[in-house]
Design an enzyme around this catalytic site. Structure first.
Site, PDB file in Angstrom:
ATOM      1  N   ASN A   8       0.868  -1.177   0.000  1.00  8.04           N
ATOM      2  CA  ASN A   8       0.000   0.000   0.000  1.00  8.04           C
ATOM      3  C   ASN A   8       0.905   1.227   0.000  1.00  8.04           C
ATOM      4  O   ASN A   8       1.476   1.573   1.030  1.00  8.04           O
ATOM      5  CB  ASN A   8      -0.894  -0.036   1.241  1.00  8.04           C
ATOM      6  N   LYS A  10       0.119   4.263  -0.298  1.00  6.88           N
ATOM      7  CA  LYS A  10      -0.536   5.464   0.248  1.00  6.88           C
ATOM      8  C   LYS A  10      -0.288   6.634  -0.708  1.00  6.88           C
ATOM      9  O   LYS A  10      -0.192   6.419  -1.916  1.00  6.88           O
ATOM     10  CB  LYS A  10      -0.054   5.718   1.679  1.00  6.88           C
ATOM     11  N   HIS A  94      -9.428   1.136   4.864  1.00  7.08           N
ATOM     12  CA  HIS A  94      -8.160   1.334   5.582  1.00  7.08           C
ATOM     13  C   HIS A  94      -8.392   2.308   6.732  1.00  7.08           C
ATOM     14  O   HIS A  94      -9.209   3.230   6.626  1.00  7.08           O
ATOM     15  CB  HIS A  94      -7.093   1.891   4.611  1.00  7.08           C
ATOM     16  N   GLU A  96      -6.810   4.758   7.686  1.00  8.74           N
ATOM     17  CA  GLU A  96      -6.604   6.173   7.330  1.00  8.74           C
ATOM     18  C   GLU A  96      -7.840   6.729   6.612  1.00  8.74           C
ATOM     19  O   GLU A  96      -8.147   7.915   6.732  1.00  8.74           O
ATOM     20  CB  GLU A  96      -5.330   6.310   6.479  1.00  8.74           C
ATOM     21  N   GLU A 164      -5.095  -4.792  10.692  1.00 10.89           N
ATOM     22  CA  GLU A 164      -4.083  -3.756  10.890  1.00 10.89           C
ATOM     23  C   GLU A 164      -4.404  -3.009  12.180  1.00 10.89           C
ATOM     24  O   GLU A 164      -5.242  -2.085  12.168  1.00 10.89           O
ATOM     25  CB  GLU A 164      -4.094  -2.760   9.731  1.00 10.89           C
ATOM     26  N   GLY A 170       2.677   2.539  10.747  1.00 12.36           N
ATOM     27  CA  GLY A 170       3.642   3.634  10.572  1.00 12.36           C
ATOM     28  C   GLY A 170       4.334   4.057  11.848  1.00 12.36           C
ATOM     29  O   GLY A 170       4.967   5.109  11.898  1.00 12.36           O
ATOM     30  N   SER A 208       3.642  -1.867  10.346  1.00  5.45           N
ATOM     31  CA  SER A 208       5.101  -1.905  10.556  1.00  5.45           C
ATOM     32  C   SER A 208       5.725  -3.248  10.199  1.00  5.45           C
ATOM     33  O   SER A 208       6.621  -3.726  10.900  1.00  5.45           O
ATOM     34  CB  SER A 208       5.453  -1.498  11.998  1.00  5.45           C
TER      35      SER A 208
END
Ligand code: 13P
Length: 246
Positions: A8, A10, A94, A96, A164, A170, A208
């Protein structure tokens, strides 16, 4: 069933670096029994999709429109447009998107419906926040996300679930092998009980994932691959993670 390693990207790369990244990864040593999927920003998908890649190389979008049919939805990209560009997959829900675009489970469920109808495989993301884990709520939170984001009748190889944990994205913090094993067991049980063709549904871990922890994570029971953010932008790191899935 091949393990799936999905990158991904992003909102990263430019046109040239996107092309170089895919070309360099594909030139690397990719085992035939691992599926690899690149998920670039929409605007670079057609710059990187090619006809001459091995059969285990795929492409995906990072989202698609809530509105199924093409029409007056400024800024949106439909699932069928992604399919038209050569995508096989789309990431939906996701964290985000949930956080910055206020996407609810119900919105995600509608997107899943449209994507499947357009002939895409969906990678539906679920995961608890740090606060929810501290309060011991991770299992009910994830089960609720699964229940509300995946419409009835969806399953089989069209469905990939990515666990996730939000606090591991991250941050360099990875869930422990035990946390991952427990949650993937919870998700697998849900899939077996509620979804169609459960044995073909893959469950990925994301958050991560790096070359240093990939081998340990990928050998855990019910971990059928990884959804990789930062490390998917580095050729050597992404290839090392792919190699660990062999
Ligand atoms: P990182 O691998 O950068 O933690 O990102 C994970 C992720 O969000 C993949 O979708």
């Amino acid at each position: 069933m091949n393990k799936l390693i999905a990158g991904n990207w992003k909102m990263n790369c430019d046109r040239v670096s996107a092309q170089v990244l895919v070309a360099d990864v594909v030139k690397g040593d990719i085992p035939g029994n691992v599926d690899v999927c690149f998920c670039p920003p929409f605007v670079y998908i057609s710059d990187v999709v090619g006809d001459d890649f091995p059969k285990n190389i795929f492409f995906g979008g990072q989202d698609c429109s809530y509105y199924g049919e093409n029409g007056a939805y400024t800024g949106d990209v439909s699932a069928s447009m992604l399919k038209d560009l050569g995508c096989e997959y789309v990431i939906l829900g996701h964290s985000e998107r949930r956080q910055y675009h206020v996407e609810s489970n119900n919105i995600i469920s509608k997107k899943v419906e449209h994507a499947i109808k357009a002939g895409l495989k969906v990678i539906v993301c679920v995961g608890e926040t740090e606060k929810e884990r501290q309060e011991g709520l991770q299992n009910p939170v994830v089960i609720m996300q699964l229940k509300e984001s995946i419409p009835e009748g969806v399953g089989g190889e069209n469905l990939v679930i990515a666990y996730e944990p939000v606090w591991a994205i991250g941050t360099g913090k990875t869930a422990t092998a035990q946390d991952v094993q427990e949650m993937h067991g919870v998700i697998r049980r849900y899939v077996q009980e509620k979804l169609d063709k459960p044995d073909l549904v893959r469950i990925l871990y994301g958050g991560s994932v790096k070359p240093e922890n990939a081998a340990e994570l990928l050998q855990i029971e019910n971990v059928d691959g990884a959804l990789v953010g930062g490390a998917s932008l580095k050729v050597d790191q992404f290839l090392a993670i792919i190699a660990a899935a062999k």
